[in-house]
Every structure is written in structure tokens, then in C-alpha cells.
Scaffold this motif. Structure first.
Motif, short mmCIF file in Angstrom:
data_model
loop_
_atom_site.label_atom_id
_atom_site.label_comp_id
_atom_site.label_asym_id
_atom_site.label_seq_id
_atom_site.Cartn_x
_atom_site.Cartn_y
_atom_site.Cartn_z
N ALA A 196 0.87 -1.19 0.00
CA ALA A 196 0.00 0.00 0.00
C ALA A 196 0.90 1.23 0.00
N TYR A 197 0.33 2.35 -0.44
CA TYR A 197 1.14 3.55 -0.61
C TYR A 197 0.37 4.78 -0.11
N ASN A 198 1.13 5.66 0.56
CA ASN A 198 0.59 6.97 0.96
C ASN A 198 -0.71 6.84 1.76
N LEU A 199 -0.71 5.94 2.74
CA LEU A 199 -1.90 5.74 3.55
C LEU A 199 -2.12 6.93 4.48
N VAL A 200 -3.36 7.12 4.89
CA VAL A 200 -3.70 8.16 5.86
C VAL A 200 -3.16 7.75 7.23
N ASN A 201 -2.59 8.73 7.95
CA ASN A 201 -2.12 8.46 9.30
C ASN A 201 -3.23 8.75 10.30
N THR A 202 -3.61 7.75 11.06
CA THR A 202 -4.66 7.93 12.08
C THR A 202 -4.09 7.87 13.50
N ASP A 203 -2.74 7.73 13.63
CA ASP A 203 -2.12 7.74 14.95
C ASP A 203 -1.57 9.13 15.27
N VAL A 210 2.91 6.23 13.50
CA VAL A 210 1.94 6.36 12.41
C VAL A 210 1.12 5.09 12.33
N SER A 211 0.25 5.02 11.35
CA SER A 211 -0.70 3.90 11.23
C SER A 211 0.01 2.55 11.17
N ASP A 212 -0.67 1.53 11.74
CA ASP A 212 -0.19 0.15 11.73
C ASP A 212 -1.12 -0.67 10.84
N PRO A 213 -0.89 -0.67 9.52
CA PRO A 213 -1.91 -1.20 8.59
C PRO A 213 -1.91 -2.72 8.46
N PHE A 214 -3.11 -3.24 8.20
CA PHE A 214 -3.31 -4.61 7.75
C PHE A 214 -4.47 -4.60 6.77
N LYS A 224 -18.76 -12.53 7.23
CA LYS A 224 -17.63 -11.90 7.90
C LYS A 224 -16.70 -12.93 8.52
N LYS A 225 -17.26 -14.06 8.95
CA LYS A 225 -16.43 -15.09 9.59
C LYS A 225 -15.42 -15.70 8.62
N GLU A 226 -15.67 -15.55 7.33
CA GLU A 226 -14.78 -16.15 6.33
C GLU A 226 -13.75 -15.16 5.80
N ARG A 227 -13.67 -13.98 6.42
CA ARG A 227 -12.67 -13.01 6.01
C ARG A 227 -11.26 -13.54 6.30
N GLN A 228 -10.32 -13.14 5.45
CA GLN A 228 -8.91 -13.44 5.68
C GLN A 228 -8.15 -12.13 5.81
N LYS A 229 -6.99 -12.18 6.45
CA LYS A 229 -6.26 -10.93 6.69
C LYS A 229 -4.76 -11.15 6.64
N THR A 230 -4.07 -10.06 6.33
CA THR A 230 -2.61 -10.07 6.35
C THR A 230 -2.11 -9.85 7.78
N LYS A 231 -0.83 -9.94 7.95
CA LYS A 231 -0.23 -9.52 9.21
C LYS A 231 -0.25 -7.99 9.28
N THR A 232 -0.09 -7.44 10.48
CA THR A 232 -0.01 -6.00 10.69
C THR A 232 1.44 -5.54 10.56
N ILE A 233 1.65 -4.45 9.86
CA ILE A 233 2.98 -3.84 9.76
C ILE A 233 2.95 -2.54 10.57
N ASP A 236 3.94 2.32 9.54
CA ASP A 236 4.37 2.39 8.13
C ASP A 236 3.20 2.83 7.27
N LEU A 237 3.35 3.96 6.59
CA LEU A 237 2.31 4.45 5.69
C LEU A 237 2.51 3.95 4.26
N ASN A 238 3.61 3.23 4.03
CA ASN A 238 3.88 2.61 2.73
C ASN A 238 4.27 1.15 2.95
N PRO A 239 3.39 0.35 3.55
CA PRO A 239 3.74 -1.02 3.93
C PRO A 239 3.89 -1.93 2.73
N VAL A 240 4.83 -2.87 2.84
CA VAL A 240 5.05 -3.90 1.82
C VAL A 240 4.81 -5.25 2.48
N TRP A 241 3.80 -5.98 2.00
CA TRP A 241 3.49 -7.30 2.54
C TRP A 241 4.10 -8.43 1.70
#
Length: 315
Positions: A196-203, A210-214, A224-233, A236-241
Motif C-alpha cells: 500500500a502507498y501513501n496511507l492516511v495516518n490515524t495515529d 503512524v498507522s499500523d496497517p493490515f 464476515k467469519k470467512e474473512r482473511q487478513k494479512t499480518k499488521t505492519i 508504516d504508511l507505505n507497507p510492503v506485505w
């Protein structure tokens, strides 16, 4: 290499083993590099074979992956192939990789050497690598029988992400088990979250806070129970997963993929950082087993972009 490895595996033979089933552990990418001191078993010592390699993953005595075949290198005892990365689905640590070096141009097909490599042994080596090194292919060398005869290959392993089940299907597309009312599966959707790139900072923004995105993702037909998710970084406002593949059993060609980015908060509720909705019809009817790279603006937020790869393997 990155472009080659974005391909999804495609299996032939038994219909139940066509494409990534999601029943296994992950995807093992294999590149054949070279072999040394290949010789005919019964031929003049100066004869030079024209060798190719047949290789596959064997699951048990009844099931195996497709067999990949390299090109033949003419009249060379030390051939180099340097193939692209070939992806294979790994079911268990008890799987084996079988390599068979052949001369198909001889008057009769001749086996120049064979090797059987337990996947468990590869994992033991790969697991000792640092996270920074493990994202790159690692070189292995195996004996082909005689002490001087060896085959060299590279391997890269990507473990499946998430926990959404992909039901084992019968050949008519219906799930195993009597009395099941599940709808027919048309294939498997594979999703990789790249960055992700240039995310909004909410911290607070103080001292690098700054934001800890996932990223969360799900299909339109899922709960909703079948949602999947990445780890949290963290911070980082420009996280690379660069995640491994998240797999979704697909039942409708006109389904949509929902992706939402959040800032993880330990005390308060997670903060919304934007969403992306991807219609799947064109991907389902596009080139099978090819990953499509998508980078787009996040919706319902001031700024931010999300980059993903989406591929479809038909049932």
C-alpha cells in the motif's frame, strides 16, 4: 524472477489435482539450473548425451503433480538449463520431488540419472534462512547416482496464508459427503497482497507513531467469519506485505473481491484506511492461471493506494 513466480500452479491429469486446491501447505517453486558429468551407462567414454530433465512432486503412490520437462541441451556432459520457476502445490512434508535426467535423442530412451528429494529436507534448510534471505530462491545440489554426477536446482517456498477452507470436490464439482447442499465450485481465486502507498495516518504522528496497517479480504458471497487478513505492519504508511497466496473457492463468475485496509489499535477500535472492490468476471474469463497485477486508489478515504495480484484457476 518476480514475474515468473507470480504464476499460479496448473496441474494436469486427475481433475482433483488441477490447479491450487488449497488442501495442501503451500507452493514450492523449482528452477532447474544444471547437471554435471552426465554419461551414458553403456556407451563410448567420449560420447556426449543430449539431456533433458523430467521433474514432479509425488504425494503418494497414487497421486502426483504434473510432470515438467526442460529443453534438451545437445551433446553436453555438463548441461545448463536455467529454467523459469515452475510452481508445484505441496500437500505434506512427506511429499518428494522426483528428478529424472533423460536422453530422448538416443536410439532408445536412456536414463542418465535420478534423484528423489524429500520436501521435509528442503524445509529444514529453508527454515534456517533469515526472513530477508528466504524471499529469494535457494540453491540445492543432489546426487544423480554416481559421486560425480549431480543436479543443481533452486527452490522457493510460499506457505498458504489465511484459514478459509477450500472443500475437496468430487469430479462433478460437488463436495464430498452425503447430504451436502453446497453450490458447485467453478475454481480457486488466488490473492496476493503486495503493498500500500501513501496511507492516511490515524495515529499521533509523534516520534514516528503512524498507522499500523493490515488488509482484510473476502468475496461478496462470503460472511464476515470467512474473512482473511494479512499480518499488521507497525508504523508504516507505505507497507510492503508481498504475501503468499490467499485462496478462495469461487462459485460465481460475477462475484466481487472486497479488500479493506485498517490501522490496528490495541485499545480502541481499528481505524478504517480505505477499501477496494474488484469485480471478478473479467479475471475469471481471462487467461487461466495468470496473475493480474492491480494498483488502484483506495475508496472512501482522503488518499492511499493498494496493490494486489489476483489470479484464477478453473476447476
Amino acid at each position: 524472477d518476480k514475474a515468473r513466480m507470480s504464476r499460479l500452479p496448473s496441474f494436469s491429469g486427475d481433475q482433483e489435482l488441477f490447479g491450487p486446491t488449497g488442501r495442501g501447505m503451500g507452493i514450492l517453486h523449482i528452477c532447474i539450473k544444471n547437471a554435471t558429468d552426465l554419461r551414458y551407462r553403456q556407451a563410448p567414454r567420449d560420447a556426449k548425451p543430449s539431456a533433458c530433465v523430467h521433474f514432479q512432486v509425488v504425494y503418494n503412490e497414487h497421486e502426483s503433480s504434473r510432470t515438467e520437462v526442460t529443453a534438451a541441451v545437445p551433446h553436453n556432459r555438463n548441461p545448463s538449463w536455467n529454467t523459469p520457476m515452475f510452481p508445484f502445490e505441496v500437500m505434506t512434508e512427506q511429499d518428494e520431488i522426483h528428478f529424472k535426467v533423460l536422453d530422448l535423442e538416443a536410439s532408445e530412451e536412456e536414463i542418465l540419472g535420478e534423484a528423489r528429494v524429500p520436501v521435509k529436507r528442503l524445509f529444514q534448510t529453508l527454515n534456517r534462512l533469515s526472513p530477508q534471505v528466504a524471499v529469494f530462491p535457494h540453491k540445492f545440489e543432489e546426487s544423480l547416482g554416481a559421486p560425480s554426477q549431480k543436479i543443481e536446482f533452486e527452490a522457493l517456498y510460499e506457505q498458504y496464508q489465511g484459514s478459509a477452507p477450500v472443500s475437496r470436490m468430487l469430479k462433478d464439482g460437488t463436495p464430498n459427503g452425503l447430504g451436502s447442499t453446497a453450490v458447485r465450485k467453478i475454481g480457486v481465486l488466488s490473492v496476493r497482497i503486495v503493498a500500500a502507498y501513501n496511507l492516511v495516518n490515524t495515529d499521533t504522528g509523534l516520534f514516528g507513531d503512524v498507522s499500523d496497517p493490515f488488509v482484510e479480504m473476502w468475496l461478496g458471497c462470503q460472511s464476515k467469519k470467512e474473512r482473511q487478513k494479512t499480518k499488521t505492519i507497525n508504523n508504516d504508511l507505505n507497507p510492503v506485505w508481498n504475501t503468499g497466496p490467499f485462496l478462495f473457492p469461487l462459485t460465481m463468475e460475477d462475484d466481487v473481491l472486497h479488500l479493506e485496509v485498517f490501522d490496528e489499535d490495541m485499545i480502541t477500535s481499528n481505524d478504517f484506511l480505505g477499501r477496494l472492490v474488484i469485480p471478478l468476471y473479467n479475471i475469471v474469463h481471462g487467461e487461466p492461471n495468470e496473475a493480474v497485477r492491480i494498483k488502484d486508489q483506495l475508496q472512501d478515504i482522503k488518499h492511499g493506494e493498494l496493490e494486489v495480484e489476483v489470479g484464477f484457476t478453473p476447476e
